[in-house]
Design a protein around this motif. Structure first.
Motif, short mmCIF file in Angstrom:
data_model
loop_
_atom_site.label_atom_id
_atom_site.label_comp_id
_atom_site.label_asym_id
_atom_site.label_seq_id
_atom_site.Cartn_x
_atom_site.Cartn_y
_atom_site.Cartn_z
N PRO A 60 4.50 -9.37 -2.33
CA PRO A 60 5.56 -8.66 -1.72
C PRO A 60 6.36 -9.29 -1.72
O PRO A 60 7.77 -9.00 -1.45
CB PRO A 60 5.18 -7.52 -0.64
N ALA A 61 6.59 -10.32 -0.45
CA ALA A 61 7.07 -11.91 0.02
C ALA A 61 7.98 -12.79 -0.87
O ALA A 61 8.64 -12.98 -0.71
CB ALA A 61 6.25 -12.28 0.90
N ALA A 62 7.23 -12.66 -2.73
CA ALA A 62 8.17 -13.29 -3.13
C ALA A 62 9.40 -12.51 -4.18
O ALA A 62 9.27 -11.96 -4.29
CB ALA A 62 6.77 -13.34 -4.67
N SER A 63 9.35 -13.75 -4.90
CA SER A 63 11.03 -13.24 -5.76
C SER A 63 11.31 -13.62 -7.21
O SER A 63 10.64 -15.18 -6.95
CB SER A 63 12.36 -13.21 -5.00
N GLY A 64 11.44 -13.74 -8.01
CA GLY A 64 12.10 -14.41 -9.84
C GLY A 64 12.22 -13.69 -9.67
O GLY A 64 13.71 -13.21 -10.15
N ARG A 65 12.43 -14.09 -11.62
CA ARG A 65 13.16 -13.56 -12.50
C ARG A 65 11.75 -13.34 -13.96
O ARG A 65 10.72 -13.70 -13.79
CB ARG A 65 13.76 -14.60 -13.25
N PHE A 66 12.27 -12.05 -14.73
CA PHE A 66 11.55 -10.99 -16.07
C PHE A 66 12.58 -11.66 -16.87
O PHE A 66 13.62 -11.68 -16.76
CB PHE A 66 10.53 -10.18 -15.27
N GLN A 67 11.84 -12.02 -18.09
CA GLN A 67 12.66 -12.75 -18.88
C GLN A 67 11.88 -12.18 -20.07
O GLN A 67 10.91 -12.80 -20.41
CB GLN A 67 13.41 -14.35 -18.76
N VAL A 68 12.91 -12.49 -21.32
CA VAL A 68 12.43 -12.08 -22.95
C VAL A 68 13.18 -13.61 -23.82
O VAL A 68 14.58 -12.94 -23.08
CB VAL A 68 12.43 -10.69 -23.84
N GLU A 69 12.57 -14.79 -24.15
CA GLU A 69 13.44 -15.44 -24.50
C GLU A 69 12.62 -15.91 -26.05
O GLU A 69 12.27 -14.98 -26.46
CB GLU A 69 12.80 -17.12 -23.71
N ASP A 128 9.24 -17.74 -7.23
CA ASP A 128 9.96 -19.05 -6.52
C ASP A 128 9.23 -19.68 -5.21
O ASP A 128 8.00 -18.30 -5.79
CB ASP A 128 11.23 -18.64 -5.88
N ASP A 129 8.98 -19.81 -4.80
CA ASP A 129 7.61 -20.03 -3.88
C ASP A 129 7.98 -19.60 -2.94
O ASP A 129 9.30 -18.68 -2.25
CB ASP A 129 8.03 -22.14 -3.49
N VAL A 130 7.27 -19.72 -1.28
CA VAL A 130 7.52 -18.19 -0.54
C VAL A 130 7.45 -19.43 1.20
O VAL A 130 6.26 -20.34 0.64
CB VAL A 130 6.51 -17.33 -0.40
N LYS A 131 7.94 -19.17 1.69
CA LYS A 131 8.26 -19.78 2.87
C LYS A 131 6.85 -19.87 3.84
O LYS A 131 6.53 -18.65 3.90
CB LYS A 131 9.67 -19.29 3.70
N GLN A 132 6.37 -20.44 4.62
CA GLN A 132 4.67 -20.06 5.06
C GLN A 132 5.02 -19.25 6.08
O GLN A 132 6.12 -19.91 6.76
CB GLN A 132 3.77 -21.33 5.58
N GLY A 133 4.39 -18.24 6.65
CA GLY A 133 4.69 -17.95 8.00
C GLY A 133 6.00 -17.17 7.76
O GLY A 133 5.57 -16.31 8.20
#
Length: 384
Positions: free
Chosen positions: A313-322, A373-378
């Motif tokens: 739930p704290a992550a973000s990013g992309r979903f893609q068809v290439e 993407d990475d998630v900030k610790q804490g």
């Protein structure tokens, strides 16, 4: 494309058939738990599922089964394929229902929805349906810059940007071909768009239309779909609220559900997406609430299910068809992404890194994947 053709014996071009083959395992990510997903090669699909770092609670089968089916979208060609296979399908639409689904799937239906929603403050957008070339050219001249749209197409296809100055024999030939094959051509003004997004709805068997979440996506300069952002509904609302009030979004959502319920009237059961835009005018913004309606499963719903089921739930990013143009390109890309961004799973959810959502081989041309993407610790806030 199948709806545009409208015939039960339609067959897709080789490139589209290849996309169907390469992406046949994509439904495992949005199918309800316990479902059976139709695949081309059952044995290799089982091996691929077993090697995933996430548990996906579905089965796969190479053969059609007599059951309630949930296709990407209903069309006469699919119904005929099922009939020829001798299946007893619980929910296969009748020819009359298929004709109604085709009617509802036309971009021309957006005109009535736009008129119903334009009464709301902060809302705009219009389109005109033309049935001959003179009307098309007259509307292009009225708008100056315009977007021509075939009534039935998908993922940005069937679109052509024109102006009175750029009108040519090639443009006229394209427009005449659409008018000849589909009967109508949509003409819309070009807006100063700053954001693409969609509201996803679920049409229930009893006729209710229920809101199912947001989709935040990106398109290229030609309007072709590129990718979906993987974010929570709350995070998408936060981004949209930078330009339009949340109260407006919620009001549009409520009005749209009512309008869709009246329009569809139990003729269709399943997912649909309503593409929208945030546009800039001067120093302010306004909302285009109905660019088009996708009466089918769509990439926004896939992205919504992916995030809600399988992403931290704290992550973000992309979903893609290439799309890859040559043998081996997809495999090399897959290996490099695995090396540079290996998947990290926490509590059964993908926290960061890369994960292919479909198998990749030497001959793969189409691949679906996520990259987080990475998630900030804490912190519950992703690094954007």
């Amino acid at each position: 494309m199948a709806l545009a053709d409208g015939r039960p014996y339609y067959r897709p071009p080789a490139g589209i058939a290849g996309m169907e083959r390469d992406l046949c395992l994509l439904p495992v990510w949005y199918a309800p738990a316990g479902s059976v997903v139709k695949v081309a090669d059952e044995e290799s699909a089982r091996r691929w599922l077993a090697d995933l770092p996430l548990h996906v609670p579905v089965e796969v089968a190479a053969e059609w089964q007599s059951a309630a089916l949930c296709p990407w979208g209903w069309n006469p060609a699919l119904a005929e394929q099922l009939r020829q296979a001798g299946l007893q399908v619980e929910n296969c639409p009748s020819p009359e229902q298929l004709a109604r689904i085709r009617y509802l799937s036309s971009r021309e239906r957006c005109i009535g929805l736009q008129r119903s929603l334009r009464v709301l403050p902060g809302v705009g957008g219009e389109a005109v349906a033309c049935t001959d070339l003179r009307a098309v050219l007259r509307q292009v001249n009225a708008y100056g810059d315009a977007l021509l749209k075939a009534p039935w197409s998908g993922s940005g296809r069937g679109l052509l940007r024109v102006s009175a100055a750029s009108w040519s024999a090639n443009v006229e030939g394209w427009a005449a071909r659409v008018l000849r094959t589909q009967g109508t051509l949509m003409v819309e003004p070009i807006y100063n768009k700053v954001r693409d997004f969609a509201m996803e709805f679920r049409c229930e068997p009893d006729g209710r239309v229920m809101f199912g979440g947001y989709s935040l996506f990106e398109t290229d300069a030609h309007g072709n779909y590129k990718l979906n952002r993987l974010l929570s509904d709350g995070a998408i609302e936060e981004r949209l609220a930078q330009e339009v009030p949340l109260s407006l979004l919620h009001t549009v959502r409520q009005h749209l559900a009512i309008c869709l319920q009246r329009l569809i009237d139990s003729s269709y059961t399943g997912w649909l997406g309503v593409d929208m835009m945030v546009c800039r005018e001067g120093k302010g913004y306004w909302l285009h609430p109905c660019v088009e309606v996708n009466l089918r499963m769509n990439m926004g719903v896939v992205a919504r299910h992916l995030f809600d089921r399988y992403v931290h739930p704290a992550a973000s990013g992309r979903f893609q068809v290439e799309y890859f143009t040559a043998d081996g390109d997809a495999l090399r890309s897959d290996r490099e992404r695995k090396r540079s961004a290996p998947p990290v799973v926490e509590d059964g959810r993908l926290k960061r890194g890369y994960l292919s959502l479909t198998p990749v081989g030497e001959a793969t041309r189409y691949q679906a994947f996520v990259l987080l993407d990475d998630v900030k610790q804490g912190s519950s806030e992703p690094i954007l």
